[in-house]
Design a protein around this motif. Structure first.
Motif, PDB file in Angstrom:
ATOM      1  N   UNK A  47       0.674  -1.441  -0.530  1.00 18.99           N
ATOM      2  CA  UNK A  47       0.662  -0.036   0.129  1.00 18.99           C
ATOM      3  C   UNK A  47       0.562   1.162  -0.234  1.00 18.99           C
ATOM      4  N   UNK A  48       1.983   1.030   0.237  1.00 17.60           N
ATOM      5  CA  UNK A  48       2.869   2.519   0.009  1.00 17.60           C
ATOM      6  C   UNK A  48       3.572   3.643  -1.303  1.00 17.60           C
ATOM      7  N   UNK A  49       2.583   4.108  -1.329  1.00 15.08           N
ATOM      8  CA  UNK A  49       2.526   5.293  -2.219  1.00 15.08           C
ATOM      9  C   UNK A  49       1.963   4.925  -3.394  1.00 15.08           C
ATOM     10  N   UNK A  50       1.805   3.750  -3.825  1.00 12.19           N
ATOM     11  CA  UNK A  50       1.458   2.953  -5.230  1.00 12.19           C
ATOM     12  C   UNK A  50      -0.110   3.518  -5.562  1.00 12.19           C
ATOM     13  N   UNK A  51      -0.781   4.156  -6.501  1.00  8.68           N
ATOM     14  CA  UNK A  51      -1.993   4.297  -7.114  1.00  8.68           C
ATOM     15  C   UNK A  51      -2.388   3.194  -7.270  1.00  8.68           C
ATOM     16  N   UNK A  52      -1.497   2.362  -8.184  1.00 10.79           N
ATOM     17  CA  UNK A  52      -2.659   0.812  -8.361  1.00 10.79           C
ATOM     18  C   UNK A  52      -1.159  -0.524  -7.998  1.00 10.79           C
ATOM     19  N   UNK A  53      -1.611  -1.441  -7.394  1.00 11.08           N
ATOM     20  CA  UNK A  53      -1.037  -2.715  -7.283  1.00 11.08           C
ATOM     21  C   UNK A  53      -1.118  -3.688  -8.246  1.00 11.08           C
ATOM     22  N   UNK A  54      -1.113  -3.958  -9.228  1.00 12.51           N
ATOM     23  CA  UNK A  54      -1.311  -5.350  -9.939  1.00 12.51           C
ATOM     24  C   UNK A  54      -0.589  -6.797  -9.419  1.00 12.51           C
ATOM     25  N   UNK A  55      -1.607  -7.626  -9.501  1.00 11.47           N
ATOM     26  CA  UNK A  55      -1.332  -8.488  -8.857  1.00 11.47           C
ATOM     27  C   UNK A  55      -0.971  -9.705  -9.994  1.00 11.47           C
ATOM     28  N   UNK A  78      -2.369 -11.593   3.079  1.00 12.33           N
ATOM     29  CA  UNK A  78      -3.398 -10.794   2.658  1.00 12.33           C
ATOM     30  C   UNK A  78      -3.757  -9.760   3.170  1.00 12.33           C
ATOM     31  N   UNK A  79      -4.500  -9.972   3.978  1.00 11.88           N
ATOM     32  CA  UNK A  79      -5.357 -10.113   5.092  1.00 11.88           C
ATOM     33  C   UNK A  79      -5.031  -8.742   6.171  1.00 11.88           C
ATOM     34  N   UNK A  80      -3.461  -9.054   5.595  1.00 13.71           N
ATOM     35  CA  UNK A  80      -2.753  -7.434   6.368  1.00 13.71           C
ATOM     36  C   UNK A  80      -1.846  -6.432   5.718  1.00 13.71           C
ATOM     37  N   UNK A  81      -1.996  -6.380   4.521  1.00  9.72           N
ATOM     38  CA  UNK A  81      -2.192  -5.168   3.969  1.00  9.72           C
ATOM     39  C   UNK A  81      -2.678  -4.176   3.833  1.00  9.72           C
ATOM     40  N   UNK A  82      -2.436  -3.002   3.349  1.00  9.32           N
ATOM     41  CA  UNK A  82      -2.965  -1.778   3.721  1.00  9.32           C
ATOM     42  C   UNK A  82      -3.859  -1.555   2.476  1.00  9.32           C
ATOM     43  N   UNK A  83      -5.041  -2.214   2.243  1.00  6.28           N
ATOM     44  CA  UNK A  83      -4.989  -1.990   0.451  1.00  6.28           C
ATOM     45  C   UNK A  83      -6.972  -1.658  -0.028  1.00  6.28           C
ATOM     46  N   UNK A  84      -7.154  -0.940   1.431  1.00  6.86           N
ATOM     47  CA  UNK A  84      -9.076  -0.913   1.245  1.00  6.86           C
ATOM     48  C   UNK A  84      -8.714   0.179   0.641  1.00  6.86           C
ATOM     49  N   UNK A  85      -9.673   0.571  -0.685  1.00  4.08           N
ATOM     50  CA  UNK A  85     -10.254   1.749  -1.400  1.00  4.08           C
ATOM     51  C   UNK A  85      -8.228   1.719  -2.387  1.00  4.08           C
ATOM     52  N   UNK A 109      -8.589 -12.276  -7.124  1.00  2.00           N
ATOM     53  CA  UNK A 109      -9.700 -10.824  -7.137  1.00  2.00           C
ATOM     54  C   UNK A 109     -10.605 -11.370  -6.229  1.00  2.00           C
ATOM     55  N   UNK A 110     -10.893 -12.077  -5.681  1.00  2.00           N
ATOM     56  CA  UNK A 110     -11.898 -11.969  -4.493  1.00  2.00           C
ATOM     57  C   UNK A 110     -11.263 -12.110  -2.734  1.00  2.00           C
ATOM     58  N   UNK A 111     -10.540 -12.501  -2.600  1.00  2.00           N
ATOM     59  CA  UNK A 111     -10.431 -12.278  -1.978  1.00  2.00           C
ATOM     60  C   UNK A 111      -9.565 -10.009  -1.953  1.00  2.00           C
ATOM     61  N   UNK A 112      -9.432  -9.765  -2.397  1.00  2.00           N
ATOM     62  CA  UNK A 112      -8.797  -8.191  -2.539  1.00  2.00           C
ATOM     63  C   UNK A 112     -10.100  -7.362  -2.391  1.00  2.00           C
ATOM     64  N   UNK A 113     -11.294  -7.958  -2.835  1.00  2.00           N
ATOM     65  CA  UNK A 113     -12.785  -7.370  -3.196  1.00  2.00           C
ATOM     66  C   UNK A 113     -13.057  -7.539  -1.606  1.00  2.00           C
ATOM     67  N   UNK A 114     -12.774  -8.744  -1.520  1.00  2.00           N
ATOM     68  CA  UNK A 114     -13.385  -8.501   0.289  1.00  2.00           C
ATOM     69  C   UNK A 114     -12.655  -7.646   1.062  1.00  2.00           C
ATOM     70  N   UNK A 115     -11.634  -7.947   0.774  1.00  3.66           N
ATOM     71  CA  UNK A 115     -10.863  -6.464   1.558  1.00  3.66           C
ATOM     72  C   UNK A 115     -10.952  -4.931   1.499  1.00  3.66           C
ATOM     73  N   UNK A 116     -11.644  -4.916   0.571  1.00  2.00           N
ATOM     74  CA  UNK A 116     -12.386  -3.775   0.127  1.00  2.00           C
ATOM     75  C   UNK A 116     -11.040  -3.167  -0.701  1.00  2.00           C
TER      76      UNK A 116
END
Length: 146
Positions: A47-55, A78-85, A109-116
């Motif tokens: 989550x550090x300073x990126x406008x987008x993260x691609x996996x 992944x749940x520990x990553x600050x990716x909400x929004x 993708x499903x996990x990322x969506x669940x994380x917000x």
């Protein structure tokens, strides 16, 4: 200038090649790119300073969905990553002869969506060897949505 992180896990080199093509598309759109093997990334980096993260992750397994080996530790934490929004997108290589063609893409993708996280664009599922034009086109479309 927008900043992106592309994280990939690759066993045979196909997903790494696909990640390089996505990076090329982003650079063509004048987006700063950090391209990293998943073994060189921690959840704190995401989550550090990126406008987008691609996996980018390949799919293995015939009986069930198996993520590429190196990608599993990141996926599990992944749940520990600050990716909400945070804007994210997912791509991966697989074999359409298998039941769960590119199932890793769907699982991530499903996990990322669940994380917000905000999934932008359709995910890219690559059957077999990556084709440059297809991947650069997809990457350009994602880049336009940042």
């Amino acid at each position: 200038m927008s900043k992106s992180l592309i994280v990939y896990g690759s066993t045979t080199g196909n997903t790494e090649t696909a990640a390089e093509y996505v990076a090329e598309a982003f650079e063509n759109k004048e987006i700063d790119v950090e391209l990293k093997n998943v073994t060189d990334v921690s959840v704190a980096d995401l989550g550090n300073g990126y406008d987008i993260v691609l996996f980018g992750c390949s799919t293995w397994g015939e009986e069930e969905i198996e993520l590429q080996d190196d990608f599993i530790p990141l996926y599990d934490s992944l749940e520990n990553a600050d990716l909400k929004g945070k804007k994210v997108s997912v791509f991966g290589c697989g074999d359409s002869d298998y039941t769960y063609f590119c199932g890793a893409v769907d699982a991530i993708e499903e996990k990322l969506e669940k994380m917000g996280a905000v999934v932008i664009g359709d995910s890219l599922k690559i059957d077999g060897d990556p084709e440059r034009d297809e991947i650069v086109s997809w990457g350009s479309g994602i880049a336009d949505k940042i």
